[in-house]
Design an enzyme around this catalytic site. Structure first.
Site, PDB file in Angstrom:
ATOM      1  N   ASP A 120      -2.337 -10.443  -2.248  1.00 27.75           N
ATOM      2  CA  ASP A 120      -3.035 -10.092  -0.988  1.00 27.75           C
ATOM      3  C   ASP A 120      -4.486  -9.880  -1.292  1.00 27.75           C
ATOM      4  OD1 ASP A 120      -1.916  -8.563   1.877  1.00 27.75           O
ATOM      5  OD2 ASP A 120      -3.673  -7.590   0.926  1.00 27.75           O
ATOM      6  N   HIS A 166       0.807  -1.258  -0.168  1.00 29.44           N
ATOM      7  CA  HIS A 166      -0.062  -0.172  -0.017  1.00 29.44           C
ATOM      8  C   HIS A 166       0.725   1.093  -0.062  1.00 29.44           C
ATOM      9  CE1 HIS A 166      -3.695  -2.377   0.436  1.00 29.44           C
ATOM     10  NE2 HIS A 166      -3.370  -2.715   1.659  1.00 29.44           N
ATOM     11  N   HIS A 190      -6.270  -7.144  -0.464  1.00 24.00           N
ATOM     12  CA  HIS A 190      -6.396  -5.745  -0.478  1.00 24.00           C
ATOM     13  C   HIS A 190      -5.712  -5.502  -1.916  1.00 24.00           C
ATOM     14  CE1 HIS A 190      -6.936  -6.288   3.846  1.00 24.00           C
ATOM     15  NE2 HIS A 190      -7.814  -5.497   3.622  1.00 24.00           N
ATOM     16  N   ASP A 219      -4.360 -12.730   3.474  1.00 25.50           N
ATOM     17  CA  ASP A 219      -5.533 -12.441   4.038  1.00 25.50           C
ATOM     18  C   ASP A 219      -6.563 -12.824   3.295  1.00 25.50           C
ATOM     19  OD1 ASP A 219      -4.316 -10.483   2.521  1.00 25.50           O
ATOM     20  OD2 ASP A 219      -4.506  -8.731   3.753  1.00 25.50           O
TER      21      ASP A 219
HETATM   22  C1  SP5 Z   1      -0.909  -5.072   3.909  1.00 25.19           C
HETATM   23  C2  SP5 Z   1      -2.448  -5.104   4.324  1.00 25.19           C
HETATM   24  O1  SP5 Z   1      -2.984  -6.097   4.178  1.00 25.19           O
HETATM   25  N1  SP5 Z   1      -3.020  -3.803   4.810  1.00 25.19           N
HETATM   26  C3  SP5 Z   1      -4.451  -4.053   4.953  1.00 25.19           C
HETATM   27  C4  SP5 Z   1      -4.923  -2.423   5.470  1.00 25.19           C
HETATM   28  C5  SP5 Z   1      -6.317  -2.613   5.770  1.00 25.19           C
HETATM   29  N2  SP5 Z   1      -6.870  -1.697   6.506  1.00 25.19           N
HETATM   30  C6  SP5 Z   1      -8.185  -1.566   6.502  1.00 25.19           C
HETATM   31  C7  SP5 Z   1      -8.964  -2.553   7.073  1.00 25.19           C
HETATM   32  C8  SP5 Z   1     -10.528  -2.443   7.396  1.00 25.19           C
HETATM   33  C9  SP5 Z   1     -11.248  -3.583   7.606  1.00 25.19           C
HETATM   34  N3  SP5 Z   1     -12.491  -3.226   7.997  1.00 25.19           N
HETATM   35  C10 SP5 Z   1     -12.459  -4.116   9.553  1.00 25.19           C
HETATM   36  C11 SP5 Z   1     -13.720  -4.643   9.936  1.00 25.19           C
HETATM   37  C12 SP5 Z   1     -13.443  -5.541  11.036  1.00 25.19           C
HETATM   38  N4  SP5 Z   1     -14.696  -5.921  11.546  1.00 25.19           N
HETATM   39 ZN    ZN Z   2      -4.189  -6.975   2.748  1.00 27.35          ZN
END
Ligand code: SP5
Ligand code: ZN
Length: 348
Positions: A203, A169, A205, A292
């Site tokens: 990943d 990111h 994301h 993830d």
């Molecule tokens: C490297 C990587 O995997 N970074 C991921 C960053 C994600 N950050 C925001 C996640 C928001 C997820 N919402 C969570 C709801 C939980 N109940």
């Molecule tokens: Zn991620």
């Protein structure tokens, strides 16, 4: 398989993050993640765990802006010295004000610069962030270098950079999403100077930092398969119609997938990505490997099984490219070691 790991990551342990919606929670990107993977690797006969070499700043400056790296280096000390009348401990620097797109003033003040370089509320800067991020990038670079010089054998060579903090990111001049220096991008840029290189991001994301860094370049094909950013972090890029720009047009591809994606849909999508990779005729492959995508990950929405992770690894390994696997996300800590071993075993 050579594995590059540095305990310097332990110095980076941000106490909190703030979720979309405003909930303040303990930071999900914890040292335990790397320690779990390390412990799993130590149980194997095939993982050769090595310390990274120091490549200095030059390979980082090919990917990141010098002023951004300066900010990362000095921000926490400036924060401690700042006369902001804080009635809380200054354990982590995190701004709450960000420039709207197109507003490109760069204030001199620390908090003004913090909002300029920090894109969201999940990548606080703590005392050990900069040394940990450097060590993480050096793991990726040492892993890249381990694919050279060409061994006499024509067999594929793979290595694993156990990077923490993760990187995909982080853009040319910003941190975000637990990422500060884009380890995979630094390694891919370094390899691209030595042969055609593909970066494949699995990943959950979207690899928005990697997209930012290579978007106008044709010498590195970048591909990301991820949760549809319309509903998932990082929201603002990772859409299917973003395919590169200028000389890089056609050399970035996104494959957004819906919540609840299961093995079959994922693997059919991966096949499309692998076709693109084959027609690019690369020598080197960098994989941004985030676990993830595993079903039930606290920050992911896919439903992939461990058999699905093995199938992904087997399909990518069947490309027979010299492959650097770079650790990204994955937040089911109890499953993380086994998930990563399952993936890596396909490449040994
Ligand atoms: C490297 C990587 O995997 N970074 C991921 C960053 C994600 N950050 C925001 C996640 C928001 C997820 N919402 C969570 C709801 C939980 N109940
Ligand atoms: Zn991620």
């Amino acid at each position: 398989m050579k594995v590059f790991y540095s305990p310097t990551h332990l110095q980076h342990n941000p106490p909190f993050e703030i979720f979309d919606g405003g909930e303040k929670v303990p930071n999900f990107e914890v040292p335990e993640r790397a320690l779990r993977i390390l412990a799993a690797l130590r149980q194997t006969t095939w993982a050769e765990i090595l310390a990274p070499q120091d490549f200095g700043l030059k390979p980082l400056l090919s990917v990141h802006a010098a002023d951004y790296l300066d900010f990362l280096r000095t921000a926490y000390d400036e924060w401690l010295l700042s006369d902001l009348d804080a009635d809380y401990e200054k354990t982590a620097l995190l701004p709450a004000t960000f420039p709207p797109a197109g507003w490109r003033r760069k204030p001199k003040s620390l908090l003004g610069r913090a909002g300029y370089y920090m894109t969201d509320l999940s990548a606080p800067i703590v005392a050990g962030t900069y040394p940990a991020a450097l060590a993480s990038a050096n793991c990726a670079l040492t892993g890249a270098a381990s694919l050279l010089p060409e061994p006499a054998s024509t067999l594929p060579v793979s290595s694993f950079a156990l990077c923490r903090p993760p990187g995909h990111h982080a853009g040319r001049a910003n941190c975000a999403g637990y990422c500060y220096i884009n380890n995979a991008a630094v390694a891919a840029n370094w390899l691209a100077e030595r042969g055609r290189t593909v970066l494949l991001d699995i990943d959950f994301h979207a690899g928005n930092g990697t997209q930012d860094i290579f978007y106008r370049r044709a010498d590195v094909l970048t591909i990301s398969i991820h949760g549809d950013p319309d509903g998932q972090y990082p929201y603002y890029s990772g859409y299917a119609d973003e395919t590169g720009a200028g000389p890089g047009l056609g050399f970035h591809r996104n494959f957004p997938l819906p919540d609840g994606t299961v093995d079959a849909l994922y693997l059919a999508t991966l096949d499309k990505a692998l076709e693109l990779i084959e027609s690019f005729s690369a020598r080197y492959l960098v994989i941004s490997a985030g676990m993830d995508l595993f079903g039930g990950d606290p920050l992911g929405k896919f439903k992939l099984t461990r058999a699905g992770i093995r199938a992904i690894g087997q399909k990518i390994a069947a490309l027979n490219l010299r492959a650097l696997i770079v650790m990204e996300g994955g937040y089911n800590n109890a499953a993380l070691g086994e998930n990563m071993l399952t993936f890596l075993e396909c490449f040994k």
